[in-house]
Design an enzyme around this catalytic site. Structure first.
Site, PDB file in Angstrom:
ATOM      1  N   CYS A 252      -1.166   3.779  -6.515  1.00  0.00           N
ATOM      2  CA  CYS A 252      -1.904   3.194  -5.655  1.00  0.00           C
ATOM      3  C   CYS A 252      -2.041   1.917  -6.009  1.00  0.00           C
ATOM      4  O   CYS A 252      -2.378   1.395  -7.077  1.00  0.00           O
ATOM      5  CB  CYS A 252      -3.339   3.801  -5.552  1.00  0.00           C
ATOM      6  SG  CYS A 252      -4.292   3.213  -4.606  1.00  0.00           S
TER       7      CYS A 252
ATOM      8  N   CYS B 267       0.791  -1.070  -0.033  1.00  0.00           N
ATOM      9  CA  CYS B 267      -0.022  -0.113   0.008  1.00  0.00           C
ATOM     10  C   CYS B 267       0.734   1.156  -0.111  1.00  0.00           C
ATOM     11  O   CYS B 267       1.646   1.560   0.700  1.00  0.00           O
ATOM     12  CB  CYS B 267      -0.734  -0.123   1.264  1.00  0.00           C
ATOM     13  SG  CYS B 267      -1.972   1.361   1.625  1.00  0.00           S
TER      14      CYS B 267
END
Ligand code: DGL
Length: 286
Positions: A199, A76
């Site tokens: 992302c 992440c």
């Protein structure tokens, strides 16, 4: 104490990190993995640093105490930006690998020297991202766009209660809104010829993005470089799993947990990674 047969822990705010897990499984086929999707608390990108740091610390404790992981991959970008330094400080001896938007390779690929970057608000407003951008800006112009709502919409795509066609329309509309705000994509001088997916969720919107920016534009993500970095770290420390050790079933080799809806994770694991639904279970990590 972890040994070479211990699993590698991987976590994300939700299902986006499965794109990194996919690359890890390809580069490290002999390893066992424990994946945690913190979908009950997603998205992280609009939550603020203190919240993301607290969740990341809690998940790291769970990975160590429940699964005795030998390394941790933060799959992440948002959690890496907010929490990797504090996680490393709090867990000396545990190799921790983060993901960062691939600005360096994008700057090398780009022939127009104009690179687009899409990521969460948390990532683009972080100090880490500012430092990364400054380090690679000498010959490259970066056009940076925070994409509020896009990770949430991708997360929703796995929920049985959401209409698949409405969700696909919503993802495409968000991608169109954000890419059109960035300027013109293409390979002519002055155009953006490279788009960084900053992302891990956005990898699952790559088809929509590609159709919007056109076939000449290169999309860059970080799954494979992160997997190679994990391999190198384990190799250097003698912690790679021996190939002759029994791996067990697919569900034992790759255990997936979620703090959200388990049927959503089962659906994503089956659809995107071809894993059996028995891989996925619920985890209560308050
Ligand atoms: N997948 C995460 C990232 O790479 C975060 C998405 C979110 O929860 O906002 O940044």
């Amino acid at each position: 104490m972890p040994t070479p047969t211990s699993p590698i822990g991987v976590f994300d705010s939700g299902i986006g990190g499965l794109s990194v897990l996919q690359a890890l499984r390809e580069v490290l086929p002999g390893e066992r993995f424990v994946y945690l999707a913190d979908s009950g608390n997603a998205p992280y990108g609009e939550r603020g640093d203190a919240f993301v740091q607290a969740r990341s610390a809690r998940i790291t404790d769970w990975m160590r105490n429940q699964h005795d992981v030998k390394a941790l991959v933060i799959a992440c970008n948002t959690a890496t930006a907010a929490a990797i330094d504090s996680l490393r400080d709090g867990n000396p001896g545990l190799p921790i690998i983060g993901v960062e938007p691939a600005l360096k390779p994008a700057a090398l690929y780009s022939k127009t020297h104009k690179v687009g970057v899409i990521a969460t608000q948390g990532t683009v407003s972080s100090h880490r991202f500012a430092t990364l951008q400054a380090a690679h800006s000498a010959h490259t112009q970066f056009v940076v766009q925070a994409c509020a709502g896009l990770a949430r919409a991708i997360e929703d795509s796995t929920l049985p209660s959401i209409s698949a066609s409405q969700n696909a329309t919503q993802i495409r509309a968000l991608c169109a809104q954000y890419t059109s705000a960035m300027g013109t994509f293409g390979t002519a001088p002055g155009e953006i010829d490279t788009l960084v997916l900053g992302c891990t969720h956005y990898v699952f919107a790559a088809d929509a993005l590609r159709s919007l920016v056109g076939p000449g534009v290169t999309l860059v993500d970080t799954g494979t470089p992160v997997a190679r970095r994990t391999y190198s770290l384990l190799h250097a420390t003698g912690m790679l799993r021996k190939q002759d050790v029994e791996m067990g079933t697919a569900a034992e080799a790759c255990q997936l947990f979620t703090t959200g809806d388990v049927s959503a994770l089962r659906h994503a694991a089956e659809q995107w990674l071809g894993l059996p639904t028995t891989c996925a279970s619920s985890a209560a990590i308050a």
